[in-house]
Enzyme design. Structure first.
Site, mmCIF file in Angstrom:
data_model
loop_
_atom_site.group_PDB
_atom_site.id
_atom_site.type_symbol
_atom_site.label_atom_id
_atom_site.label_comp_id
_atom_site.label_asym_id
_atom_site.label_seq_id
_atom_site.Cartn_x
_atom_site.Cartn_y
_atom_site.Cartn_z
ATOM 1 C CB THR A 179 -0.743 -0.239 0.770
ATOM 2 O OG1 THR A 179 -1.956 -1.088 0.681
ATOM 3 C CG2 THR A 179 -1.541 1.033 1.339
ATOM 4 C CG PHE A 181 -0.120 4.494 3.610
ATOM 5 C CD1 PHE A 181 -1.004 5.022 4.228
ATOM 6 C CD2 PHE A 181 0.761 3.369 3.800
ATOM 7 C CE1 PHE A 181 -1.511 3.402 5.056
ATOM 8 C CE2 PHE A 181 -0.158 2.407 4.286
ATOM 9 C CZ PHE A 181 -0.382 2.005 4.763
#
Length: 285
Positions: A179, A181
């Site tokens: 992921t 960010f």
């Protein structure tokens, strides 16, 4: 790091409960900030806008699930700016209450995306999946139930926070689950040019004309600018009003990027730079 006027530690807000992946990223990259858990993304943005938090840690893309819903709608009008990016290799663990074992658990709780990313272990152990609000919240729920037949799929940090035992590590199906960010701030802090790889993020609306997008993006190709992201979404409930979120390698002060952005403005409306920030090392890996 503390706020000079008050001596209080600076705050970084994230969405989710303590033990969530967003919490983990905050601890890894901003250990001198106090993490602030928020129930929703709207709450995260509001805490920074109000000054309650100095920064926000927001997931924006996942290598398996794609873009994170809603973030692209909040960003353009939030008044906040992207000042950094971080990548996290997502790792999930199967957690149970003290005394629980793999052969005692019957039900597993987690966020719907985490359950979908851990199908193999769920099928192997014959578990019944139950959807929770988020991965860390699932761990808290299991801890509160005190039932050795219940388990949670959560980040390992949640075991530490909620007093659970790790029954199995690395239960995610794919080892490339990552992921990305972004860190948001009220202050516009632009990375200096010429001091390493930089990412420029911006949004724009195309005019409702034939080949408008093709013409708008042509300047990036002719000026040798690498566009790493281009995503569209509707705005204002109109099918003809399309907004784009784009990211390019380079700084607006670079001649090629400057010329490309200038050409972009001829064929679009509402071009807004969201941030000019250092590229994370993981981008090249």
């Amino acid at each position: 790091m503390t706020t000079p006027s008050t001596g209080q530690p600076q705050v970084i807000a994230y969405q989710g409960e303590p033990g969530a992946n967003s919490h983990l990223v905050c601890r890894e990259h901003y250990p001198d900030h106090e993490p602030l858990a928020c129930a929703s993304f709207e709450d995260v943005f509001a805490t920074v806008v109000s000054g309650e938090a100095h920064l926000a840690m927001i997931p924006i893309d996942n290598s398996i699930a794609g873009r994170v819903a809603d973030i692209h709608h909040f960003l353009p009008d939030s008044g906040l700016h992207i000042v950094a990016e971080h990548f996290l290799r997502i790792q999930f663990a199967l957690l149970g209450v003290p005394g629980a074992e793999l052969d005692t658990i019957r039900t597993v709780h987690s966020h719907v995306h985490a359950l979908g990313q851990c199908r193999k272990v769920i099928r192997e152990l014959g578990l019944i999946p139950v959807v929770s609000g988020d991965t860390a919240g699932a761990a808290r729920e299991v801890a509160e139930m005190k039932d050795p037949t219940q388990a949670a799929i959560s980040p390992p940090l949640a075991a530490e926070i909620y007093g659970l035992e790790v029954l199995r590590e690395d239960v995610e199906d794919e080892d490339h689950n990552t992921t990305r960010f972004v860190v948001l701030s009220r202050d516009y802090v632009e990375a200096p040019p010429g001091e390493g790889p930089v990412v420029t993020s911006f949004v724009f609306n195309v005019r409702n004309l034939p080949a408008a997008l093709y013409k708008a993006l042509g300047g990036f190709a002719t000026n040798g600018v690498n566009m790493t992201k281009l995503e569209s979404y509707m705005v204002g409930g109109h099918f003809t009003a399309t907004q784009f979120l784009a990211e390019v390698d380079g700084h607006p002060a670079d001649p090629g990027v400057a010329r490309a952005l200038e050409e972009l403005a001829f064929f679009t409306t509402d071009v807004k730079v969201l941030g000019v920030y250092p590229a994370a090392r993981e981008r090249g890996e």
